[in-house]
Scaffold this motif. Structure first.
Motif, PDB file in Angstrom:
ATOM      1  N   PHE A  17       7.871  37.520 -43.608  1.00  0.00           N
ATOM      2  CA  PHE A  17       9.278  37.227 -43.346  1.00  0.00           C
ATOM      3  C   PHE A  17       9.455  35.970 -42.517  1.00  0.00           C
ATOM      4  O   PHE A  17      10.568  35.461 -42.382  1.00  0.00           O
ATOM      5  CB  PHE A  17      10.014  38.418 -42.713  1.00  0.00           C
ATOM      6  N   ALA A  18       8.378  35.427 -41.963  1.00  0.00           N
ATOM      7  CA  ALA A  18       8.436  34.165 -41.225  1.00  0.00           C
ATOM      8  C   ALA A  18       7.020  33.617 -41.112  1.00  0.00           C
ATOM      9  O   ALA A  18       6.040  34.366 -41.207  1.00  0.00           O
ATOM     10  CB  ALA A  18       9.032  34.367 -39.847  1.00  0.00           C
ATOM     11  N   ALA A  19       6.957  32.320 -40.926  1.00  0.00           N
ATOM     12  CA  ALA A  19       5.656  31.683 -40.716  1.00  0.00           C
ATOM     13  C   ALA A  19       5.851  30.559 -39.716  1.00  0.00           C
ATOM     14  O   ALA A  19       6.961  30.036 -39.555  1.00  0.00           O
ATOM     15  CB  ALA A  19       5.090  31.154 -42.020  1.00  0.00           C
ATOM     16  N   TYR A  20       4.776  30.213 -39.026  1.00  0.00           N
ATOM     17  CA  TYR A  20       4.838  29.139 -38.043  1.00  0.00           C
ATOM     18  C   TYR A  20       3.631  28.240 -38.221  1.00  0.00           C
ATOM     19  O   TYR A  20       2.493  28.708 -38.175  1.00  0.00           O
ATOM     20  CB  TYR A  20       4.876  29.702 -36.613  1.00  0.00           C
ATOM     21  N   LEU A  21       3.895  26.970 -38.454  1.00  0.00           N
ATOM     22  CA  LEU A  21       2.836  25.978 -38.587  1.00  0.00           C
ATOM     23  C   LEU A  21       2.666  25.313 -37.231  1.00  0.00           C
ATOM     24  O   LEU A  21       3.511  24.519 -36.810  1.00  0.00           O
ATOM     25  CB  LEU A  21       3.196  24.951 -39.659  1.00  0.00           C
ATOM     26  N   CYS A  22       1.609  25.701 -36.528  1.00  0.00           N
ATOM     27  CA  CYS A  22       1.310  25.102 -35.226  1.00  0.00           C
ATOM     28  C   CYS A  22       0.669  23.750 -35.470  1.00  0.00           C
ATOM     29  O   CYS A  22      -0.322  23.652 -36.187  1.00  0.00           O
ATOM     30  CB  CYS A  22       0.325  25.964 -34.440  1.00  0.00           C
ATOM     31  N   LEU A  23       1.234  22.725 -34.895  1.00  0.00           N
ATOM     32  CA  LEU A  23       0.654  21.402 -34.998  1.00  0.00           C
ATOM     33  C   LEU A  23      -0.236  21.189 -33.785  1.00  0.00           C
ATOM     34  O   LEU A  23      -0.049  21.823 -32.755  1.00  0.00           O
ATOM     35  CB  LEU A  23       1.761  20.357 -35.069  1.00  0.00           C
ATOM     36  N   GLN A  24      -1.208  20.336 -33.913  1.00  0.00           N
ATOM     37  CA  GLN A  24      -2.156  20.144 -32.819  1.00  0.00           C
ATOM     38  C   GLN A  24      -1.400  19.741 -31.557  1.00  0.00           C
ATOM     39  O   GLN A  24      -0.673  18.753 -31.542  1.00  0.00           O
ATOM     40  CB  GLN A  24      -3.174  19.073 -33.187  1.00  0.00           C
ATOM     41  N   HIS A  25      -1.572  20.518 -30.523  1.00  0.00           N
ATOM     42  CA  HIS A  25      -0.910  20.246 -29.251  1.00  0.00           C
ATOM     43  C   HIS A  25      -1.556  21.046 -28.137  1.00  0.00           C
ATOM     44  O   HIS A  25      -2.294  21.984 -28.375  1.00  0.00           O
ATOM     45  CB  HIS A  25       0.583  20.555 -29.346  1.00  0.00           C
ATOM     46  N   ASP A  26      -1.234  20.692 -26.957  1.00  0.00           N
ATOM     47  CA  ASP A  26      -1.686  21.403 -25.769  1.00  0.00           C
ATOM     48  C   ASP A  26      -0.830  22.667 -25.649  1.00  0.00           C
ATOM     49  O   ASP A  26       0.387  22.591 -25.598  1.00  0.00           O
ATOM     50  CB  ASP A  26      -1.496  20.485 -24.555  1.00  0.00           C
ATOM     51  N   THR A  27      -1.464  23.831 -25.616  1.00  0.00           N
ATOM     52  CA  THR A  27      -0.702  25.082 -25.589  1.00  0.00           C
ATOM     53  C   THR A  27       0.068  25.284 -24.277  1.00  0.00           C
ATOM     54  O   THR A  27       0.898  26.171 -24.201  1.00  0.00           O
ATOM     55  CB  THR A  27      -1.619  26.301 -25.827  1.00  0.00           C
ATOM     56  N   SER A  28      -0.200  24.447 -23.278  1.00  0.00           N
ATOM     57  CA  SER A  28       0.568  24.559 -22.037  1.00  0.00           C
ATOM     58  C   SER A  28       1.921  23.847 -22.153  1.00  0.00           C
ATOM     59  O   SER A  28       2.765  23.979 -21.281  1.00  0.00           O
ATOM     60  CB  SER A  28      -0.223  23.979 -20.859  1.00  0.00           C
ATOM     61  N   VAL A  29       2.133  23.108 -23.242  1.00  0.00           N
ATOM     62  CA  VAL A  29       3.399  22.412 -23.466  1.00  0.00           C
ATOM     63  C   VAL A  29       4.403  23.398 -24.042  1.00  0.00           C
ATOM     64  O   VAL A  29       4.127  24.074 -25.024  1.00  0.00           O
ATOM     65  CB  VAL A  29       3.208  21.217 -24.439  1.00  0.00           C
ATOM     66  N   SER A  30       5.568  23.481 -23.423  1.00  0.00           N
ATOM     67  CA  SER A  30       6.579  24.418 -23.914  1.00  0.00           C
ATOM     68  C   SER A  30       7.589  23.697 -24.801  1.00  0.00           C
ATOM     69  O   SER A  30       7.737  22.479 -24.757  1.00  0.00           O
ATOM     70  CB  SER A  30       7.292  25.095 -22.740  1.00  0.00           C
ATOM     71  N   VAL A  31       8.296  24.477 -25.591  1.00  0.00           N
ATOM     72  CA  VAL A  31       9.316  23.947 -26.493  1.00  0.00           C
ATOM     73  C   VAL A  31      10.564  23.640 -25.683  1.00  0.00           C
ATOM     74  O   VAL A  31      11.068  24.487 -24.944  1.00  0.00           O
ATOM     75  CB  VAL A  31       9.626  24.956 -27.619  1.00  0.00           C
ATOM     76  N   SER A  32      11.048  22.421 -25.827  1.00  0.00           N
ATOM     77  CA  SER A  32      12.246  21.985 -25.115  1.00  0.00           C
ATOM     78  C   SER A  32      13.496  22.190 -25.963  1.00  0.00           C
ATOM     79  O   SER A  32      14.538  22.593 -25.474  1.00  0.00           O
ATOM     80  CB  SER A  32      12.105  20.509 -24.743  1.00  0.00           C
ATOM     81  N   HIS A  33      13.375  21.891 -27.253  1.00  0.00           N
ATOM     82  CA  HIS A  33      14.509  22.058 -28.160  1.00  0.00           C
ATOM     83  C   HIS A  33      14.005  22.180 -29.592  1.00  0.00           C
ATOM     84  O   HIS A  33      12.845  21.884 -29.876  1.00  0.00           O
ATOM     85  CB  HIS A  33      15.501  20.900 -28.025  1.00  0.00           C
ATOM     86  N   SER A  34      14.895  22.626 -30.467  1.00  0.00           N
ATOM     87  CA  SER A  34      14.561  22.816 -31.876  1.00  0.00           C
ATOM     88  C   SER A  34      15.617  22.139 -32.732  1.00  0.00           C
ATOM     89  O   SER A  34      16.750  21.943 -32.301  1.00  0.00           O
ATOM     90  CB  SER A  34      14.512  24.303 -32.232  1.00  0.00           C
ATOM     91  N   ARG A  35      15.211  21.811 -33.945  1.00  0.00           N
ATOM     92  CA  ARG A  35      16.147  21.198 -34.904  1.00  0.00           C
ATOM     93  C   ARG A  35      15.958  21.865 -36.253  1.00  0.00           C
ATOM     94  O   ARG A  35      14.845  21.985 -36.757  1.00  0.00           O
ATOM     95  CB  ARG A  35      15.853  19.703 -35.015  1.00  0.00           C
TER      96      ARG A  35
END
Length: 93
Positions: A17-35
């Protein structure tokens, strides 16, 4: 620093019902906004504007072209069919 990349698929009653494509990044970085994009893809961004991942809100309808179109718009490299194969296989049943 922990680095992760990959495709995570969430299931309900045996169907994706949903999927998430994690792009290479530091996992300590949080999401600031979405589009939200018209193709059923939501891109998450860090505070410094980097795209950290894509939520695929309609996994049975997602296409490689739609994902790569969004990735191009947010300045990221395209993925291959192999990268999305687990999603395609999970929706084929």
């Amino acid at each position: 620093m922990t680095v992760t990349q990959g495709l995570k698929i969430s299931y309900r009653k045996g169907r994706p019902f949903a999927a998430y494509l994690c792009l290479q990044h530091d996992t300590s970085v949080s999401v600031s906004h979405s589009r939200r994009f018209e193709s059923g893809v939501v891109a998450d961004f860090s505070e410094d504007g980097r795209c950290t991942g894509l939520e695929l809100t309609a996994p049975s309808m997602v296409t490689l072209e739609a994902v790569n179109g969004v990735l191009k718009q947010v300045g990221r490299s395209p993925v291959t069919a192999e990268d999305l194969r687990p999603l395609v296989n999970s929706t084929a049943a």
